[in-house]
Design an enzyme around this catalytic site. Structure first.
Site, mmCIF file in Angstrom:
data_model
loop_
_atom_site.group_PDB
_atom_site.id
_atom_site.type_symbol
_atom_site.label_atom_id
_atom_site.label_comp_id
_atom_site.label_asym_id
_atom_site.label_seq_id
_atom_site.Cartn_x
_atom_site.Cartn_y
_atom_site.Cartn_z
ATOM 1 N N GLN A 90 0.125 6.150 2.420
ATOM 2 C CA GLN A 90 -1.064 5.465 1.918
ATOM 3 C C GLN A 90 -0.578 4.274 1.097
ATOM 4 O O GLN A 90 -0.182 4.421 -0.047
ATOM 5 C CB GLN A 90 -1.904 6.428 1.076
ATOM 6 C CG GLN A 90 -3.254 5.910 0.693
ATOM 7 C CD GLN A 90 -4.054 6.940 -0.115
ATOM 8 O OE1 GLN A 90 -3.502 7.895 -0.644
ATOM 9 N NE2 GLN A 90 -5.338 6.714 -0.217
ATOM 10 N N VAL A 92 -2.085 1.721 -0.249
ATOM 11 C CA VAL A 92 -2.892 1.426 -1.433
ATOM 12 C C VAL A 92 -3.518 2.750 -1.869
ATOM 13 O O VAL A 92 -4.178 3.405 -1.062
ATOM 14 C CB VAL A 92 -3.995 0.382 -1.124
ATOM 15 C CG1 VAL A 92 -4.887 0.161 -2.339
ATOM 16 C CG2 VAL A 92 -3.364 -0.935 -0.676
ATOM 17 N N HIS A 96 -9.083 5.049 2.043
ATOM 18 C CA HIS A 96 -9.501 4.073 3.043
ATOM 19 C C HIS A 96 -9.331 4.663 4.441
ATOM 20 O O HIS A 96 -8.417 5.418 4.706
ATOM 21 C CB HIS A 96 -8.754 2.743 2.913
ATOM 22 C CG HIS A 96 -7.267 2.819 2.958
ATOM 23 N ND1 HIS A 96 -6.504 3.264 1.901
ATOM 24 C CD2 HIS A 96 -6.397 2.494 3.944
ATOM 25 C CE1 HIS A 96 -5.224 3.193 2.214
ATOM 26 N NE2 HIS A 96 -5.132 2.740 3.462
ATOM 27 N N HIS A 98 -8.958 3.732 8.417
ATOM 28 C CA HIS A 98 -8.594 2.709 9.400
ATOM 29 C C HIS A 98 -9.483 2.901 10.621
ATOM 30 O O HIS A 98 -9.547 4.004 11.170
ATOM 31 C CB HIS A 98 -7.139 2.869 9.848
ATOM 32 C CG HIS A 98 -6.134 2.639 8.783
ATOM 33 N ND1 HIS A 98 -5.482 1.446 8.633
ATOM 34 C CD2 HIS A 98 -5.663 3.465 7.810
ATOM 35 C CE1 HIS A 98 -4.636 1.546 7.614
ATOM 36 N NE2 HIS A 98 -4.738 2.761 7.095
#
Length: 137
Positions: A90, A92, A96, A98
């Protein structure tokens, strides 16, 4: 410590946004697997899926589903790859998803993800416009 994705969600950093509301923000990945590779983040800062409060899970994944259809339609892709890392890989530390447009024989194999770039800012902006228009249609 600041979070890159929180800064994007707050409008403090530029991004080619394709969607935003009170729950989530979606924007083009700057190093896409293929043009139209979108990252969808919860507006609220959480690091992993396990950290996403249970009442937020459904609303967030409704947006994952909607953006997946828009990425496929907007890019003319035959399908998509939807993935999420939790801590390991990961890049960041903000949850999130994708959403990657896929076509047969596109060269993507397993979990080897050869990153690329957009030709220029106009190519990225045009790709974002296609996905946004697919959301409206």
């Amino acid at each position: 410590m600041t979070c890159l994705f929180c800064d994007i969600a707050a409008g403090e950093l530029p991004a080619h946004r394709v969607y935003e509301d009170e729950v989530a923000v979606a924007f083009l990945d700057t190093r896409p697997l293929f043009p139209g590779h979108v990252l969808l983040i919860p507006r609220r800062h959480v690091e992993t899926l396990a950290d996403l409060p249970e009442p937020d899970v459904g609303p967030f994944f409704v947006r994952v589903r909607r953006l997946t259809a828009a990425v496929e339609k907007g890019t003319g892709a035959a399908g998509s790859f939807v993935a999420m890392n939790n801590r390991v890989s990961q890049s960041v530390p903000h949850l999130h998803v994708h959403i990657v447009p896929r076509n047969r024989k596109d060269g993507l194999r397993g979990f080897f993800w050869p990153r690329t770039t957009y030709r220029d800012e106009e190519h990225a902006a045009a790709t974002a416009r296609l996905i946004r228009s697919a959301l409206d249609g």
